[in-house]
Design a protein around this motif. Structure first.
Motif, PDB file in Angstrom:
ATOM      1  N   PHE A  73       0.859  -1.263  -0.335  1.00 23.48           N
ATOM      2  CA  PHE A  73      -0.499   0.004   0.082  1.00 23.48           C
ATOM      3  C   PHE A  73       0.734   1.618  -0.118  1.00 23.48           C
ATOM      4  O   PHE A  73       2.230   1.458   0.949  1.00 23.48           O
ATOM      5  CB  PHE A  73      -0.840   0.160   1.134  1.00 23.48           C
ATOM      6  CG  PHE A  73      -2.015  -0.905   0.449  1.00 23.48           C
ATOM      7  CD1 PHE A  73      -2.686  -1.836   0.106  1.00 23.48           C
ATOM      8  CD2 PHE A  73      -2.906  -1.406   2.593  1.00 23.48           C
ATOM      9  CE1 PHE A  73      -3.065  -2.761   0.710  1.00 23.48           C
ATOM     10  CE2 PHE A  73      -3.438  -2.344   2.593  1.00 23.48           C
ATOM     11  CZ  PHE A  73      -4.053  -3.357   0.999  1.00 23.48           C
ATOM     12  N   CYS A  74       0.880   2.158  -1.248  1.00 22.61           N
ATOM     13  CA  CYS A  74       1.842   2.935  -1.211  1.00 22.61           C
ATOM     14  C   CYS A  74       0.948   5.021  -1.092  1.00 22.61           C
ATOM     15  O   CYS A  74      -0.230   4.854  -1.404  1.00 22.61           O
ATOM     16  CB  CYS A  74       2.405   2.786  -3.007  1.00 22.61           C
ATOM     17  SG  CYS A  74       2.849   1.815  -2.883  1.00 22.61           S
ATOM     18  N   GLY A  75       1.061   5.745  -1.082  1.00 24.58           N
ATOM     19  CA  GLY A  75       1.208   6.701  -0.860  1.00 24.58           C
ATOM     20  C   GLY A  75       0.862   7.673  -0.010  1.00 24.58           C
ATOM     21  O   GLY A  75       1.974   7.741   1.394  1.00 24.58           O
ATOM     22  N   PRO A  76       0.498   8.890   0.186  1.00 26.77           N
ATOM     23  CA  PRO A  76       0.600  10.296   1.033  1.00 26.77           C
ATOM     24  C   PRO A  76       0.591  10.244   2.431  1.00 26.77           C
ATOM     25  O   PRO A  76      -0.403   8.863   2.954  1.00 26.77           O
ATOM     26  CB  PRO A  76       0.653  11.731   0.479  1.00 26.77           C
ATOM     27  CG  PRO A  76      -0.431  10.760  -0.188  1.00 26.77           C
ATOM     28  CD  PRO A  76      -0.329   9.825  -1.560  1.00 26.77           C
ATOM     29  N   ARG A  77       0.922  10.610   3.465  1.00 26.91           N
ATOM     30  CA  ARG A  77       0.900  10.465   5.105  1.00 26.91           C
ATOM     31  C   ARG A  77      -1.256  10.472   4.762  1.00 26.91           C
ATOM     32  O   ARG A  77      -1.361  11.556   4.717  1.00 26.91           O
ATOM     33  CB  ARG A  77       1.648  11.083   5.873  1.00 26.91           C
ATOM     34  CG  ARG A  77       1.055  12.916   5.711  1.00 26.91           C
ATOM     35  CD  ARG A  77       1.815  13.241   6.545  1.00 26.91           C
ATOM     36  NE  ARG A  77       1.169  14.912   6.922  1.00 26.91           N
ATOM     37  CZ  ARG A  77       1.174  15.648   5.857  1.00 26.91           C
ATOM     38  NH1 ARG A  77       1.848  15.385   4.523  1.00 26.91           N
ATOM     39  NH2 ARG A  77       1.149  16.510   6.014  1.00 26.91           N
ATOM     40  N   GLY A  78      -1.369   9.960   5.865  1.00 27.05           N
ATOM     41  CA  GLY A  78      -2.916  10.300   6.465  1.00 27.05           C
ATOM     42  C   GLY A  78      -3.862   9.768   5.478  1.00 27.05           C
ATOM     43  O   GLY A  78      -5.255  10.544   5.448  1.00 27.05           O
ATOM     44  N   VAL A  79      -3.367   9.127   4.538  1.00 30.03           N
ATOM     45  CA  VAL A  79      -5.026   8.877   3.224  1.00 30.03           C
ATOM     46  C   VAL A  79      -5.943   7.218   3.493  1.00 30.03           C
ATOM     47  O   VAL A  79      -6.274   6.907   2.374  1.00 30.03           O
ATOM     48  CB  VAL A  79      -4.028   8.727   2.088  1.00 30.03           C
ATOM     49  CG1 VAL A  79      -4.566  10.490   1.492  1.00 30.03           C
ATOM     50  CG2 VAL A  79      -3.186   7.646   1.990  1.00 30.03           C
ATOM     51  N   GLY A  80      -4.640   6.555   4.600  1.00 27.87           N
ATOM     52  CA  GLY A  80      -5.531   5.531   5.148  1.00 27.87           C
ATOM     53  C   GLY A  80      -4.495   3.928   4.381  1.00 27.87           C
ATOM     54  O   GLY A  80      -5.389   3.048   4.827  1.00 27.87           O
ATOM     55  N   LYS A  81      -3.932   4.461   4.007  1.00 28.57           N
ATOM     56  CA  LYS A  81      -2.937   3.061   4.516  1.00 28.57           C
ATOM     57  C   LYS A  81      -3.399   2.391   5.420  1.00 28.57           C
ATOM     58  O   LYS A  81      -3.381   0.636   4.625  1.00 28.57           O
ATOM     59  CB  LYS A  81      -1.388   3.275   4.002  1.00 28.57           C
ATOM     60  CG  LYS A  81      -1.139   4.005   2.509  1.00 28.57           C
ATOM     61  CD  LYS A  81       0.059   4.367   2.573  1.00 28.57           C
ATOM     62  CE  LYS A  81       0.465   5.158   3.110  1.00 28.57           C
ATOM     63  NZ  LYS A  81       0.342   6.605   3.713  1.00 28.57           N
ATOM     64  N   THR A  82      -2.692   2.300   6.716  1.00 29.28           N
ATOM     65  CA  THR A  82      -2.560   2.018   7.495  1.00 29.28           C
ATOM     66  C   THR A  82      -3.702   1.201   7.908  1.00 29.28           C
ATOM     67  O   THR A  82      -4.333  -0.538   8.266  1.00 29.28           O
ATOM     68  CB  THR A  82      -1.548   2.207   8.808  1.00 29.28           C
ATOM     69  OG1 THR A  82      -0.626   2.751   8.247  1.00 29.28           O
ATOM     70  CG2 THR A  82      -1.209   1.235   9.615  1.00 29.28           C
TER      71      THR A  82
END
Length: 381
Positions: free
Chosen positions: A44-53
């Motif tokens: 799962f890749c993407g900027p912080r705070g977008v729901g990956k974890t």
């Protein structure tokens, strides 16, 4: 006295349907679970705070759910879901690679992977900030990731995909998370406000969503700050701009009106007022450029939808865009863009911005002269 729980934790999604702004990912994951087409490694890749974890945890819970719903969501009632919700599940292991990034940490993980789950079908390993692993740790993990046991599923999460070695990337099913749209963030903030019985102004929520720059967690943190400031009663636009130290867009309307009137004195006095309030000249320049861009967007009904503001603000933009010609807006954007690039090297930065305002104030006159000259040349021809 009850312990305060921040909104980012209190309203953390517990199922796929409550994840904000990532429908392309949640739909794919639900279909994979329903059709039993699960990869053994996800990235799962993407900027912080977008729901990956958050998505990683929901996926881990849903995979082992004993009584999944027809739509592919976890039931939240079986023993596996209850164990997960109470943080006591033996089948889901979370590792923070930022603080466990050595070869020994990976060897310990590889050793754990060999053991089958006592209950349930899968053991899921969530490795957060996986780009923080050392090259040696990646290599120690590589063989297990390439040929994992049937009961093991790895979910890796990262904000910096480019730092992960290609041999790891090639063994993962990659999901790229988007920055969350302003509209989606403001709607989610409105939902939380209603749940918490907090009055709000739509413009204030849009400003918070804009300031968050696509990160829902950042938006929720800002929201909590404004709610605390207002003693938990109301989130207003004025309190929000004061707390976030954001320049009220009303100033940009005033400056543009002065420029269209060709009034140098008015525009300089407004800029002086802005400086006295503690705002930076560079931020003012950037904001003025954005304001001209919004006015240009309003010129065409097809592009007006790109304007992400409230209806009342949109009407103001439309009214002012009718007064400003396209030639003025294009020329003004060019002047502001050049000033933005040269701002840092200027010795007298206040004068630098004031010169920009003077040029902009004389733009309507220059455009009129150019138009008259063009008409004259056409008549002679």
């Amino acid at each position: 006295m009850e312990n305060f729980v921040v909104s980012a934790r209190k309203y953390r999604p517990s199922d796929f349907k409550s994840v904000v702004g990532q429908s392309h990912i949640t739909t794919t994951l639900k279909n994979a679970i329903k059709n039993e087409h699960l990869a053994q490694a996800f990235l799962f890749c993407g900027p912080r705070g977008v729901g990956k974890t958050t998505c990683a945890r929901i996926l881990a819970k849903t995979i082992n759910c004993e009584d999944r719903l027809e739509n592919g969501e976890a039931c939240n009632a079986c023993s596996s879901c209850e164990a997960f919700n109470s943080n006591s599940s033996f089948n889901v292991h979370e590792l923070d690679a930022a603080s466990n990034n050595t070869v020994d940490d990976m060897r310990n993980l590889v050793e754990q992977v060999r053991y089958v789950p006592q209950r349930g079908k899968y053991k899921i390993y969530i490795i957060d900030e996986v780009h923080m692993l050392t090259t040696q740790a990646f290599n120690a993990f590589l063989k297990t990731l390439e040929e994992p046991p049937k009961h093991a599923i790895f979910i890796l999460a990262t904000t910096e995909k480019h730092k992960i070695i290609p041999t790891i990337l090639s063994r993962c099913q990659i999901f790229d998370f988007n920055r969350i749209q302003i509209q989606d963030i403001s709607q989610h903030l409105a939902y939380i406000s209603k749940e918490e019985d907090i009055d709000y102004e739509e413009e204030a929520l849009r400003l918070i969503a804009t300031k968050a720059d696509g990160a829902l967690r950042d938006a929720l943190s800002i929201f909590d700050l404004i709610v605390t400031f207002s003693a938990g009663k109301k989130v207003t636009y004025q309190e929000t701009i004061n707390n976030l130290h954001v320049l009220d867009y009303d100033y940009y309307f005033k400056v543009t009106d002065a420029l269209l009137e060709e009034s140098i004195s008015k525009s300089l006095l407004i800029f002086d007022e802005i400086l006295k309030k503690g705002f930076d000249g560079h931020n003012f320049l950037v904001g003025l450029s954005e304001h001209f861009r919004e006015l240009m967007v309003c010129k065409d009904p097809d592009t007006a939808q790109l304007l992400l503001v409230s209806e009342s603000a949109k009407n103001r933009y439309k009214d002012q865009s009718r007064q400003a010609s396209l030639s003025f807006l294009l020329s003004a954007l060019t002047i502001c863009n050049q000033a933005d690039m040269s701002y840092k090297t200027s010795k007298n930065q206040r004068l630098h911005v004031e010169l920009v305002l003077m040029k902009l104030a004389k733009l309507p006159h220059a455009i009129n002269l150019a138009s008259l000259a063009e008409d004259s040349s056409k008549k002679k021809a």
